[in-house]
Design a protein around this motif. Sequence first.
Motif, PDB file in Angstrom:
ATOM      1  N   GLU A  29       0.847  -1.185   0.000  1.00  0.00           N
ATOM      2  CA  GLU A  29       0.000   0.000   0.000  1.00  0.00           C
ATOM      3  C   GLU A  29       0.887   1.241   0.000  1.00  0.00           C
ATOM      4  O   GLU A  29       1.956   1.242   0.617  1.00  0.00           O
ATOM      5  N   PHE A  30       0.447   2.283  -0.703  1.00  0.00           N
ATOM      6  CA  PHE A  30       1.297   3.475  -0.800  1.00  0.00           C
ATOM      7  C   PHE A  30       0.477   4.746  -0.634  1.00  0.00           C
ATOM      8  O   PHE A  30      -0.749   4.753  -0.776  1.00  0.00           O
ATOM      9  N   ASP A  31       1.182   5.812  -0.333  1.00  0.00           N
ATOM     10  CA  ASP A  31       0.602   7.149  -0.266  1.00  0.00           C
ATOM     11  C   ASP A  31       0.663   7.742  -1.674  1.00  0.00           C
ATOM     12  O   ASP A  31       1.586   7.433  -2.440  1.00  0.00           O
ATOM     13  N   HIS A  32      -0.298   8.606  -2.026  1.00  0.00           N
ATOM     14  CA  HIS A  32      -0.359   9.122  -3.392  1.00  0.00           C
ATOM     15  C   HIS A  32      -0.431  10.645  -3.404  1.00  0.00           C
ATOM     16  O   HIS A  32      -1.214  11.236  -2.651  1.00  0.00           O
ATOM     17  N   ALA A  33       0.394  11.224  -4.241  1.00  0.00           N
ATOM     18  CA  ALA A  33       0.334  12.669  -4.493  1.00  0.00           C
ATOM     19  C   ALA A  33       0.309  12.875  -6.004  1.00  0.00           C
ATOM     20  O   ALA A  33       0.998  12.170  -6.742  1.00  0.00           O
ATOM     21  N   THR A  34      -0.487  13.821  -6.457  1.00  0.00           N
ATOM     22  CA  THR A  34      -0.630  14.011  -7.900  1.00  0.00           C
ATOM     23  C   THR A  34       0.484  14.853  -8.495  1.00  0.00           C
ATOM     24  O   THR A  34       0.701  14.825  -9.707  1.00  0.00           O
ATOM     25  N   ASP A  35       1.213  15.612  -7.666  1.00  0.00           N
ATOM     26  CA  ASP A  35       2.316  16.417  -8.176  1.00  0.00           C
ATOM     27  C   ASP A  35       3.350  16.616  -7.067  1.00  0.00           C
ATOM     28  O   ASP A  35       3.110  16.310  -5.900  1.00  0.00           O
ATOM     29  N   LEU A  36       4.498  17.148  -7.439  1.00  0.00           N
ATOM     30  CA  LEU A  36       5.604  17.315  -6.485  1.00  0.00           C
ATOM     31  C   LEU A  36       5.284  18.339  -5.407  1.00  0.00           C
ATOM     32  O   LEU A  36       5.726  18.192  -4.259  1.00  0.00           O
ATOM     33  N   ALA A  37       4.519  19.355  -5.761  1.00  0.00           N
ATOM     34  CA  ALA A  37       4.168  20.357  -4.753  1.00  0.00           C
ATOM     35  C   ALA A  37       3.326  19.729  -3.644  1.00  0.00           C
ATOM     36  O   ALA A  37       3.543  19.980  -2.457  1.00  0.00           O
ATOM     37  N   THR A  38       2.371  18.898  -4.027  1.00  0.00           N
ATOM     38  CA  THR A  38       1.539  18.209  -3.037  1.00  0.00           C
ATOM     39  C   THR A  38       2.357  17.210  -2.229  1.00  0.00           C
ATOM     40  O   THR A  38       2.078  16.949  -1.054  1.00  0.00           O
ATOM     41  N   ALA A  39       3.397  16.653  -2.855  1.00  0.00           N
ATOM     42  CA  ALA A  39       4.210  15.629  -2.193  1.00  0.00           C
ATOM     43  C   ALA A  39       5.224  16.204  -1.209  1.00  0.00           C
ATOM     44  O   ALA A  39       5.784  15.467  -0.405  1.00  0.00           O
ATOM     45  N   ARG A  40       5.446  17.521  -1.248  1.00  0.00           N
ATOM     46  CA  ARG A  40       6.539  18.124  -0.485  1.00  0.00           C
ATOM     47  C   ARG A  40       6.517  17.751   1.003  1.00  0.00           C
ATOM     48  O   ARG A  40       7.537  17.372   1.579  1.00  0.00           O
ATOM     49  N   GLY A  41       5.366  17.798   1.638  1.00  0.00           N
ATOM     50  CA  GLY A  41       5.295  17.541   3.068  1.00  0.00           C
ATOM     51  C   GLY A  41       5.553  16.092   3.436  1.00  0.00           C
ATOM     52  O   GLY A  41       5.834  15.777   4.596  1.00  0.00           O
ATOM     53  N   ARG A  42       5.451  15.201   2.462  1.00  0.00           N
ATOM     54  CA  ARG A  42       5.643  13.766   2.725  1.00  0.00           C
ATOM     55  C   ARG A  42       6.935  13.237   2.102  1.00  0.00           C
ATOM     56  O   ARG A  42       7.238  12.052   2.199  1.00  0.00           O
ATOM     57  N   TRP A  43       7.685  14.114   1.483  1.00  0.00           N
ATOM     58  CA  TRP A  43       8.848  13.725   0.681  1.00  0.00           C
ATOM     59  C   TRP A  43       9.912  12.986   1.498  1.00  0.00           C
ATOM     60  O   TRP A  43      10.447  11.970   1.067  1.00  0.00           O
ATOM     61  N   THR A  44      10.229  13.467   2.653  1.00  0.00           N
ATOM     62  CA  THR A  44      11.326  12.877   3.436  1.00  0.00           C
ATOM     63  C   THR A  44      10.865  11.733   4.342  1.00  0.00           C
ATOM     64  O   THR A  44      11.688  10.948   4.807  1.00  0.00           O
ATOM     65  N   ARG A  45       9.558  11.639   4.615  1.00  0.00           N
ATOM     66  CA  ARG A  45       9.081  10.619   5.553  1.00  0.00           C
ATOM     67  C   ARG A  45       8.906   9.253   4.907  1.00  0.00           C
ATOM     68  O   ARG A  45       8.987   8.232   5.580  1.00  0.00           O
ATOM     69  N   ALA A  46       8.656   9.221   3.597  1.00  0.00           N
ATOM     70  CA  ALA A  46       8.383   7.952   2.913  1.00  0.00           C
ATOM     71  C   ALA A  46       9.668   7.125   2.772  1.00  0.00           C
ATOM     72  O   ALA A  46      10.735   7.668   2.467  1.00  0.00           O
ATOM     73  N   PRO A  47       9.602   5.818   2.974  1.00  0.00           N
ATOM     74  CA  PRO A  47      10.796   4.983   2.806  1.00  0.00           C
ATOM     75  C   PRO A  47      11.217   4.834   1.342  1.00  0.00           C
ATOM     76  O   PRO A  47      12.353   4.490   1.045  1.00  0.00           O
ATOM     77  N   LEU A  48      10.286   5.103   0.425  1.00  0.00           N
ATOM     78  CA  LEU A  48      10.550   5.021  -1.011  1.00  0.00           C
ATOM     79  C   LEU A  48       9.671   6.040  -1.707  1.00  0.00           C
ATOM     80  O   LEU A  48       8.502   6.196  -1.350  1.00  0.00           O
ATOM     81  N   VAL A  49      10.227   6.746  -2.692  1.00  0.00           N
ATOM     82  CA  VAL A  49       9.441   7.675  -3.499  1.00  0.00           C
ATOM     83  C   VAL A  49       9.538   7.255  -4.956  1.00  0.00           C
ATOM     84  O   VAL A  49      10.640   7.094  -5.499  1.00  0.00           O
ATOM     85  N   VAL A  50       8.392   7.048  -5.586  1.00  0.00           N
ATOM     86  CA  VAL A  50       8.320   6.685  -7.003  1.00  0.00           C
ATOM     87  C   VAL A  50       7.639   7.831  -7.733  1.00  0.00           C
ATOM     88  O   VAL A  50       6.501   8.188  -7.410  1.00  0.00           O
ATOM     89  N   VAL A  51       8.336   8.412  -8.716  1.00  0.00           N
ATOM     90  CA  VAL A  51       7.835   9.604  -9.415  1.00  0.00           C
ATOM     91  C   VAL A  51       7.642   9.297 -10.886  1.00  0.00           C
ATOM     92  O   VAL A  51       8.571   8.817 -11.564  1.00  0.00           O
TER      93      VAL A  51
END
Length: 353
Positions: A29-51
Amino acid sequence: MATAQPLVVADEGTVFEEIRRVAAVVGCEFDHATDLATARGRWTRAPLVVVDEDAAIADRPALPTRESVVLVCKGAPGLETWRRAAALGARRVLSLPDDEADLTGAFADVTEAPAEHPGPVIAFIGGRGGAGASVLAAAVAVEADRSTPALLVDCDPLGGGLDLPLGLEHAEGLRWPEVRLSGRVSVPSLIASLPTRGTLPVLSCGRDGEGPTPRALSAVVTAGRRAGRTVVCDLARQAMETTAAVAALADLIVLVVPVEFRACMAAQQVLSHLRPHATRFAIVASGHPVDGVSPARTAALLGPPMVAELRPERRVAATLESGEFALPPKGPLAAAARAVLAELRAPFVAQAA
């Protein structure tokens, strides 16, 4: 505190659906953001980021530098794709669908952390047909599962299905013909799909349909080992390509050999096929001893050490026919299973010490 989920940055569309499908293969299961601006607050907390590459084309906010960023693109990546990856700090660029297996592995690494200690792999094969290798494999798996999680894998498509002697022929769950593997194997997802005897999952061949391929067997055995399970494999004497694939992964291969001269000669041929792929073997002598010939003397003709005798057991034979598979705790079968497990675990104990 809940464990942080991977973050997928992608707009709704084809690429996002492909990423979601790949994640589902390993139950991630993953967290979802539609763009990088929305993802900013979760960027460092996620163990993996797929863009998704398309999400990286728009104006990028200033994002902290971090590890484990993957950029996904459609088709072969070009120079501009690698520039976008560098701007994001992504060290990996994966093209879909060609690199689907790598993306599956990235999600699996987050979802399934490896066990602290990999599990052992033990394989059984008869010196000749009807030697009792399948029954001993089932007994060892049942005995092993009493103390640590185990997995019983049927590698013999012509054996009638290892679910039959365990009384699981009508149990719900997948058999090899229905198992579909895509890239890396998710052990929790696989285990949840299999029939079980108590807590022991059994991946059996079917009564029809194709058996496992060497690649599929290697993937399942490797995944079980990685998850810390004791993986018990019942090998085929006919399909030597699949048998060789498992033998290369096994920590111990047990030959079950009737106390007969002809059976020993047949077992010698099996050994000659397996020796290029494995280094550690043991013998279990089965059946009634021949007058004047000890099982140890017969096994000595083969070379590997004899670790147990397996005398016929009337009660076990009766329960096998009825599909109940009783394992009397003081019978020859249980004693042989414990002796084999002691032989298997001896090097692991020595390494831990």
